[in-house]
Design a protein around this motif. Structure first.
Motif, PDB file in Angstrom:
ATOM      1  N   ARG A 131       0.860  -1.174   0.000  1.00  0.00           N
ATOM      2  CA  ARG A 131       0.000   0.000   0.000  1.00  0.00           C
ATOM      3  C   ARG A 131       0.897   1.224   0.000  1.00  0.00           C
ATOM      4  N   PRO A 132       0.883   1.998  -1.082  1.00  0.00           N
ATOM      5  CA  PRO A 132       1.747   3.175  -1.106  1.00  0.00           C
ATOM      6  C   PRO A 132       1.312   4.210  -0.075  1.00  0.00           C
ATOM      7  N   THR A 133       2.283   4.813   0.572  1.00  0.00           N
ATOM      8  CA  THR A 133       2.014   5.904   1.505  1.00  0.00           C
ATOM      9  C   THR A 133       2.457   7.226   0.899  1.00  0.00           C
ATOM     10  N   GLN A 177       6.227   2.964  -0.323  1.00  0.00           N
ATOM     11  CA  GLN A 177       5.728   2.838   1.048  1.00  0.00           C
ATOM     12  C   GLN A 177       6.861   3.246   1.984  1.00  0.00           C
ATOM     13  N   LEU A 178       6.655   4.286   2.764  1.00  0.00           N
ATOM     14  CA  LEU A 178       7.649   4.731   3.739  1.00  0.00           C
ATOM     15  C   LEU A 178       7.602   3.769   4.917  1.00  0.00           C
ATOM     16  N   CYS A 210       9.392  -0.169  -2.660  1.00  0.00           N
ATOM     17  CA  CYS A 210       8.699   0.000  -3.937  1.00  0.00           C
ATOM     18  C   CYS A 210       7.753  -1.175  -4.162  1.00  0.00           C
ATOM     19  N   ALA A 211       6.824  -1.027  -5.091  1.00  0.00           N
ATOM     20  CA  ALA A 211       5.813  -2.047  -5.356  1.00  0.00           C
ATOM     21  C   ALA A 211       6.424  -3.388  -5.749  1.00  0.00           C
ATOM     22  N   THR A 259       1.097   0.606   9.140  1.00  0.00           N
ATOM     23  CA  THR A 259      -0.229   0.696   8.542  1.00  0.00           C
ATOM     24  C   THR A 259      -1.104  -0.377   9.161  1.00  0.00           C
ATOM     25  N   PRO A 260      -2.423  -0.389   8.853  1.00  0.00           N
ATOM     26  CA  PRO A 260      -3.276  -1.444   9.412  1.00  0.00           C
ATOM     27  C   PRO A 260      -2.797  -2.857   9.049  1.00  0.00           C
TER      28      PRO A 260
END
Length: 182
Positions: free
Chosen positions: A7-9, A39-40, A52-53, A178-179
């Motif tokens: 999930r990108p932040t 994603q940080l 990265c993805a 993240t969640p």
């Protein structure tokens, strides 16, 4: 190919950005492309460790990452429902801003000294961020930030939430969670 659960932040700024293998300017690696979703996962001062993805990771100057907006959280995890009319809070924000403007006018015109300015502005608190149709308002009476989508008002954060242990010199670097996990 995107890694499961990615999930990108943030996204890389439009000019791209340099990247490093470690948070060390002497260890450069391949620069990141413009608008690349990342994603940080960790911060160390200004350094940001991004994922990265495709699973590749690097260190970047975290100050230049562009945050991806997220919907505000809801209490039950369900869809946002109408919780309150935002107009009374908007009226309070307008009133406080008008009061502050009046005191600033008195100060600039020479009608007030610094001490009187501080006394007359003591206790005035507002906060407002407008981003297109979205708005965040600080409700000083309730001590919380509210999210407004035009018709709905939803609590976003409160003053009495968790506190960071910033004064503890032994605390670990900030880890973004993240969640779905770190």
């Amino acid at each position: 190919m995107t890694s499961p659960g990615f999930r990108p932040t943030h996204v890389v700024p439009q000019r791209g950005m340099p990247a490093w293998e470690e948070p060390d300017p002497a260890r450069p690696t391949v620069p990141l492309d413009a608008f690349l979703p990342v994603q940080l996962v960790e911060r160390r001062g200004d350094w940001g460790h991004v994922l990265c993805a495709n699973g590749w990771s690097a260190w970047v100057d975290g100050r230049f990452l562009v945050a991806v907006p997220r919907d505000p959280p809801t209490a039950d995890g369900g869809p946002v429902t109408r919780t309150a009319d935002p107009r009374p809070l908007l009226t309070r924000v307008e009133r406080v801003l008008a009061d502050y403007r009046s005191v600033v006018e008195d100060l600039v015109s020479g009608g007030l000294d610094g001490e009187s300015f501080r006394a007359r502005t003591s206790g005035l608190r507002i906060g407002a961020v407008v981003d297109g149709e979205s708005m965040w308002l600080y409700d000083a009476e309730e001590g919380r930030w509210e999210y407004v989508d035009g018709a709905r008002l939803t609590t976003y954060a409160t003053d009495d939430g968790p506190r960071a242990a910033a004064d503890d010199p032994g605390h670990a670097p900030t880890r973004v969670v993240t969640p779905d996990g770190p």
